[in-house]
Design an enzyme around this catalytic site. Structure first.
Site, short mmCIF file in Angstrom:
data_model
loop_
_atom_site.label_atom_id
_atom_site.label_comp_id
_atom_site.label_asym_id
_atom_site.label_seq_id
_atom_site.Cartn_x
_atom_site.Cartn_y
_atom_site.Cartn_z
N ASP A 1 48.27 -33.72 10.87
CA ASP A 1 49.65 -33.53 10.42
C ASP A 1 50.23 -32.38 11.23
O ASP A 1 49.51 -31.67 11.93
CB ASP A 1 49.67 -33.20 8.91
CG ASP A 1 51.08 -33.00 8.38
OD1 ASP A 1 51.97 -33.81 8.71
OD2 ASP A 1 51.34 -32.01 7.68
N SER A 2 51.54 -32.17 11.08
CA SER A 2 52.16 -31.04 11.77
C SER A 2 51.70 -29.71 11.16
O SER A 2 51.89 -28.66 11.78
CB SER A 2 53.68 -31.13 11.66
OG SER A 2 54.06 -30.97 10.30
N CYS B 1 50.92 -38.00 8.25
CA CYS B 1 52.25 -37.47 8.55
C CYS B 1 53.21 -38.66 8.64
O CYS B 1 53.01 -39.56 9.46
CB CYS B 1 52.19 -36.73 9.89
SG CYS B 1 53.80 -36.17 10.47
N GLU C 1 55.54 -24.50 4.40
CA GLU C 1 54.61 -23.88 5.35
C GLU C 1 54.57 -22.36 5.15
O GLU C 1 53.57 -21.72 5.41
CB GLU C 1 55.00 -24.20 6.80
CG GLU C 1 54.71 -25.64 7.22
CD GLU C 1 53.22 -25.95 7.42
OE1 GLU C 1 52.46 -25.05 7.82
OE2 GLU C 1 52.83 -27.10 7.15
N CYS D 1 57.25 -37.66 2.89
CA CYS D 1 56.73 -36.62 3.79
C CYS D 1 55.50 -36.07 3.07
O CYS D 1 55.56 -35.79 1.86
CB CYS D 1 57.77 -35.53 4.00
SG CYS D 1 57.11 -34.05 4.82
N HIS E 1 54.19 -33.30 3.04
CA HIS E 1 54.35 -31.96 2.46
C HIS E 1 54.92 -32.02 1.03
O HIS E 1 54.71 -31.12 0.25
CB HIS E 1 55.31 -31.12 3.30
CG HIS E 1 54.72 -30.54 4.55
ND1 HIS E 1 54.43 -31.31 5.66
CD2 HIS E 1 54.38 -29.26 4.88
CE1 HIS E 1 53.94 -30.52 6.62
NE2 HIS E 1 53.90 -29.28 6.17
N1 DGL Z 1 54.22 -33.73 6.82
C1 DGL Z 1 54.95 -34.42 7.80
C2 DGL Z 1 55.55 -35.70 7.33
O1 DGL Z 1 54.92 -36.35 6.52
C3 DGL Z 1 55.66 -33.62 8.86
C4 DGL Z 1 56.78 -32.77 8.48
C5 DGL Z 1 57.36 -31.97 9.65
O2 DGL Z 1 56.58 -31.38 10.40
O3 DGL Z 1 58.59 -31.93 9.77
O4 DGL Z 1 56.59 -36.12 7.75
#
Ligand code: DGL
Length: 277
Positions: free
Chosen positions: A10-11, A73, A154, A187, A189
């Site tokens: 993931d990011s 992600c 984050e 997302c 997150h």
């Molecule tokens: N967690 C990620 C997603 O599901 C990436 C979010 C990001 O880095 O902007 O989209």
């Protein structure tokens, strides 16, 4: 049987939300996780940039001899799943959007008003809407990007009024104007702010695609005879910037599980070279 690890990426922290579910369901599996914390967020970047980052990380995980890669992600799943599969046809690569779309189509009907929230890149791609409508064209779907959620998460700003204000800034009008009754957390997150969302909008049904992705991961491992039959070492977490918050989140996830984890910082300069780019 296959005792090699499963690669996740993931990011940043978001993909970690899939992991406790997997560990509970399949405790013998070992994980190599890569969080691109030095370059997060991905969601506001151009598709080409996101694709290049995803290629680098996929090559890195492949070099670690993983038996499967889970793109934990939505942004990468939405923008370059097919490119990643074409690049590494030798490794099963799973995204998070397909399984979630199937579930939304199954549990919702024409009376529902479905809101998909995600990053700018995910919403721009239109992939969620397209995939859900393929399963059930009668559904009412509305999409909305919430670009400040990921940077706040984050930073660890979660149970805080700044996060609640940010949620209200994006969702008050979106939910009221479109009469949304079902919200898809598009997302990885966002499950970390699920409690905030439920407190602000009680009565809203929430779909968390990470839970749906688990069903797909365990199914693929079983179908391809890739399940582990013995634990092979620690779970390993790489980060391109080993931030305090990243370590703290992982420790929180693994507290009381009996599993040991290893952290590794990763210098992006050392990343596997991008042959063929
Ligand atoms: N967690 C990620 C997603 O599901 C990436 C979010 C990001 O880095 O902007 O989209």
């Amino acid at each position: 049987m296959d005792n090699r690890p499963i690669g996740f990426f993931d990011s940043g922290l978001g993909g970690l939300t899939c992991i406790p579910h997997l560990m509970e369901a399949m405790p013998l599996e070992r994980i190599i996780y890569f969080g691109d914390t030095a370059r997060t967020p991905y969601g506001s970047k151009a598709t080409r940039t996101i694709r290049n980052f995803a290629f680098e990380i996929t090559d890195f995980l492949a070099a670690k001899d993983v038996k499967m890669i889970v793109i934990a992600c939505n942004t990468v799943s939405a923008t370059c799943l097919a490119d990643l599969r074409a690049r590494r046809p030798d490794i099963p690569i799973l995204g998070v959007i397909g399984p979630a779309a199937r579930t939304v189509a199954r549990v919702c009907g024409a009376d529902n008003r479905i809101g998909i929230i995600g990053t700018k890149a995910t919403v721009r791609s239109g992939v969620y809407k397209e995939q859900i409508l393929k399963h059930n064209p009668s559904l009412n779907i509305f999409e909305h990007a919430c670009p400040t959620f990921v940077p706040l998460i984050e930073e660890g700003i979660i149970r805080h009024e700044i996060m609640d204000l940010s949620i209200r800034y994006y969702l008050d009008q979106f939910i009221a104007y479109n009469h949304i009754d079902t919200l898809v957390l598009g997302c990885t997150h966002y499950p970390l702010i699920r409690t905030n969302i439920m407190k602000l909008y009680p009565g809203l049904s929430i779909v968390d695609p990470s839970e749906e992705a688990l069903v797909r991961i365990t199914g693929t491992l079983r179908d391809r005879d890739l399940c582990a039959d013995a634990p092979a070492g620690d779970h390993t977490f790489y980060a391109s910037d080993l931030s305090e918050n990243f370590v703290e989140m992982i420790n929180r996830i693994f507290r009381n599980t009996g599993f040991t984890v290893a952290f590794k910082s990763f210098d992006l300069e050392d990343i596997v070279s991008r042959d063929g780019d």
